[in-house]
Design an enzyme around this catalytic site. Structure first.
Site, short mmCIF file in Angstrom:
data_model
loop_
_atom_site.label_atom_id
_atom_site.label_comp_id
_atom_site.label_asym_id
_atom_site.label_seq_id
_atom_site.Cartn_x
_atom_site.Cartn_y
_atom_site.Cartn_z
N GLU A 1 92.45 0.42 25.36
CA GLU A 1 93.70 -0.44 25.20
C GLU A 1 93.63 -1.38 23.93
OE1 GLU A 1 95.72 -1.80 28.60
OE2 GLU A 1 95.79 -3.77 27.73
N HIS B 1 102.84 1.26 26.72
CA HIS B 1 103.22 0.51 27.69
C HIS B 1 104.60 0.11 27.85
CE1 HIS B 1 98.87 -0.86 28.63
NE2 HIS B 1 98.88 0.05 27.95
N ASP C 1 104.85 -9.74 33.24
CA ASP C 1 104.37 -10.98 33.90
C ASP C 1 105.57 -11.91 34.61
OD1 ASP C 1 101.84 -10.63 34.34
OD2 ASP C 1 101.20 -10.97 32.04
N TYR D 1 95.49 -2.33 41.14
CA TYR D 1 94.86 -3.79 41.45
C TYR D 1 93.96 -3.66 42.41
CZ TYR D 1 98.67 -5.17 38.58
OH TYR D 1 99.73 -5.17 37.77
N GLN E 1 93.51 -3.24 36.72
CA GLN E 1 93.21 -4.35 36.16
C GLN E 1 91.70 -4.59 36.34
OE1 GLN E 1 95.61 -7.76 37.33
NE2 GLN E 1 93.64 -8.09 38.86
N GLN F 1 87.70 -17.22 27.06
CA GLN F 1 88.48 -16.12 27.27
C GLN F 1 88.44 -15.70 28.89
OE1 GLN F 1 85.87 -12.94 27.11
NE2 GLN F 1 87.29 -11.28 27.44
P1 FAD Z 1 104.74 -4.24 40.35
O1 FAD Z 1 103.90 -2.75 40.88
O2 FAD Z 1 106.23 -4.30 40.30
O3 FAD Z 1 104.13 -5.28 41.44
C1 FAD Z 1 104.36 -6.89 41.31
C2 FAD Z 1 104.25 -7.49 42.28
O4 FAD Z 1 105.19 -7.00 43.30
C3 FAD Z 1 103.00 -7.17 43.30
O5 FAD Z 1 102.55 -8.25 43.93
C4 FAD Z 1 103.45 -6.08 44.09
O6 FAD Z 1 102.62 -6.07 45.23
C5 FAD Z 1 104.84 -6.46 44.51
N1 FAD Z 1 105.75 -5.54 45.02
C6 FAD Z 1 106.08 -4.30 44.43
N2 FAD Z 1 106.85 -3.53 45.14
C7 FAD Z 1 107.36 -4.31 45.97
C8 FAD Z 1 108.18 -4.19 47.06
N3 FAD Z 1 108.80 -2.91 47.36
N4 FAD Z 1 108.46 -5.12 47.87
C9 FAD Z 1 107.73 -6.44 47.84
N5 FAD Z 1 106.83 -6.46 46.69
C10 FAD Z 1 106.48 -5.57 45.99
N6 FAD Z 1 101.79 -6.84 31.13
C11 FAD Z 1 102.73 -6.88 29.95
O7 FAD Z 1 103.64 -7.59 29.74
N7 FAD Z 1 102.64 -5.78 29.00
C12 FAD Z 1 101.64 -4.98 29.15
O8 FAD Z 1 101.40 -4.17 28.21
C13 FAD Z 1 100.86 -4.72 30.09
N8 FAD Z 1 99.83 -4.05 30.36
C14 FAD Z 1 99.02 -3.86 31.65
C15 FAD Z 1 98.23 -2.77 31.75
C16 FAD Z 1 97.70 -2.56 33.03
C17 FAD Z 1 96.39 -1.51 33.23
C18 FAD Z 1 97.63 -3.65 34.06
C19 FAD Z 1 96.85 -3.49 35.27
C20 FAD Z 1 98.43 -4.58 33.85
C21 FAD Z 1 99.25 -4.76 32.56
N9 FAD Z 1 100.19 -5.77 32.53
C22 FAD Z 1 100.94 -5.93 31.23
C23 FAD Z 1 100.35 -6.94 33.57
C24 FAD Z 1 101.44 -6.57 34.48
O9 FAD Z 1 102.91 -6.54 33.92
C25 FAD Z 1 101.33 -7.62 35.56
O10 FAD Z 1 100.24 -7.64 36.30
C26 FAD Z 1 102.61 -8.09 36.33
O11 FAD Z 1 102.37 -9.21 37.37
C27 FAD Z 1 102.80 -6.86 37.75
O12 FAD Z 1 103.17 -5.68 36.91
P2 FAD Z 1 103.16 -4.25 37.85
O13 FAD Z 1 103.50 -3.30 37.13
O14 FAD Z 1 102.00 -3.95 38.58
O15 FAD Z 1 104.28 -4.72 38.81
#
Ligand code: FAD
Length: 281
Positions: free
Chosen positions: A17, A79, A109, A138, A169, A205
């Site tokens: 990445e 992404h 985020d 996660y 993550q 970090q």
């Molecule tokens: P979701 O899958 O929508 O989950 C978010 C939260 O909502 C979780 O707590 C989940 O349990 C909850 N949730 C999901 N569905 C429901 C539902 N139906 N009802 C109630 N709760 C629910 N961030 C960036 O800004 N840019 C990036 O390029 C980026 N790259 C990443 C790459 C990887 C591999 C990872 C692991 C993370 C990355 N992130 C990035 C961070 C990510 O955006 C955050 O972790 C964010 O807070 C959650 O994203 P998600 O897509 O997992 O969200």
């Protein structure tokens, strides 16, 4: 090349990445990083979108992703987050026009105001348009979700909406990953899952990362920082070695993929890839 086609039985998919430059950052550094990473023959390289704020917007991610695949011939993954989802159709069209085939669909985020609430909504909106879609997973549960089982239900919703593979993550204790994997498979998650790993480079970090994402810090890491100090070459060496051992253990136990958060520092990926004993084809 669709990323899902890279996952095969008895093979570990190796991916990296990188992130685009900040608004006032130097894009050439990213292009140099890309050239150095290409030599390591990764299966794919992913490029973040707006992570940490202050980046230059979607077109930079798109352009870097395009260069990785067209100039360097390496499959790439863009992404995409729900934030700014009023522009999602435009961004998706741009990705399509530039021949980009793979999207990692994320919430971002912050919850997007007026846009999609969860990643699964974004996935549902872009599936069926010819992209291979991945999503985040996660091993310890997402920071905002109080229960791993519940988080896995949400992960399954992402698969049901069209996610074909997952990238996790960062984590520092493989036992947490194996526990998560067992629960995810039992919950019907069949999509390949790449393990995301980030070596420690300094105490600052790692503190920033764990407060942001809620990953736990096992005592061997704390001891390592205590032994080698807050930063400096010895800590970097020990941090990368710790990650390499994690990777080797995962590979020996048949992990489907290793995703290295390179932090735009190719030497991290280089050390790991050159020293990892793993089946790549
Ligand atoms: P979701 O899958 O929508 O989950 C978010 C939260 O909502 C979780 O707590 C989940 O349990 C909850 N949730 C999901 N569905 C429901 C539902 N139906 N009802 C109630 N709760 C629910 N961030 C960036 O800004 N840019 C990036 O390029 C980026 N790259 C990443 C790459 C990887 C591999 C990872 C692991 C993370 C990355 N992130 C990035 C961070 C990510 O955006 C955050 O972790 C964010 O807070 C959650 O994203 P998600 O897509 O997992 O969200």
């Amino acid at each position: 090349m669709k990323i899902i086609d890279l996952y095969k039985p008895n093979k570990t998919v190796i991916s990296f990445e990188i992130f685009p430059p900040k608004k006032d950052g130097d894009i050439d550094t990213v292009y140099r990083t890309m050239s150095e990473l290409k030599v390591l023959a990764p299966d794919f390289i992913s490029v973040t979108f707006g992570a940490g704020g202050k980046t230059r917007g979607s077109s930079v991610t798109t352009e870097i992703v395009r260069q990785i695949q067209d100039k360097h011939g390496v499959p790439s993954l863009a992404h995409l987050t729900c934030c700014g989802s009023e522009n999602i159709s435009e961004i998706v069209l741009e990705l399509k026009l530039k021949g980009i085939e793979n999207i990692l669909a994320l919430r971002g985020d912050e919850v997007a105001s007026g846009g999609f609430q969860y990643a699964k909504d974004l996935i549902a909106a872009i599936s069926g348009r010819g992209f291979c879609i991945g999503a985040a997973a996660y091993p310890e549960g997402h920071i905002a979700c109080d229960d791993l089982e519940k988080d896995i239900v949400h992960l399954k919703q992402k698969q049901d909406a069209g996610a074909e593979f997952f990238i996790t993550q960062l984590f520092f204790d493989n036992a947490l990953f194996y526990n998560f994997l067992e629960k995810a498979r039992a919950a019907g998650i069949k999509a390949p899952i790449s393990a995301g790993l980030m070596p420690i480079l300094s105490k600052a970090q790692i503190a920033r990362m764990i407060f942001m994402c809620g990953a736990s810090l096992p005592s061997p890491i704390i001891k390592l920082i205590n032994r080698y100090g807050d930063e400096g070459e010895s800590l970097v060496k020990a941090g990368i070695e710790y990650s390499l051992n994690q990777m080797q253990n995962l590979c020996d136990n048949g992990v489907e993929g290793i995703h290295i958060y390179t932090m735009n520092k190719p030497f991290i990926a280089e050390y790991c890839v050159k020293n990892l004993r793993v089946k790549r084809v």
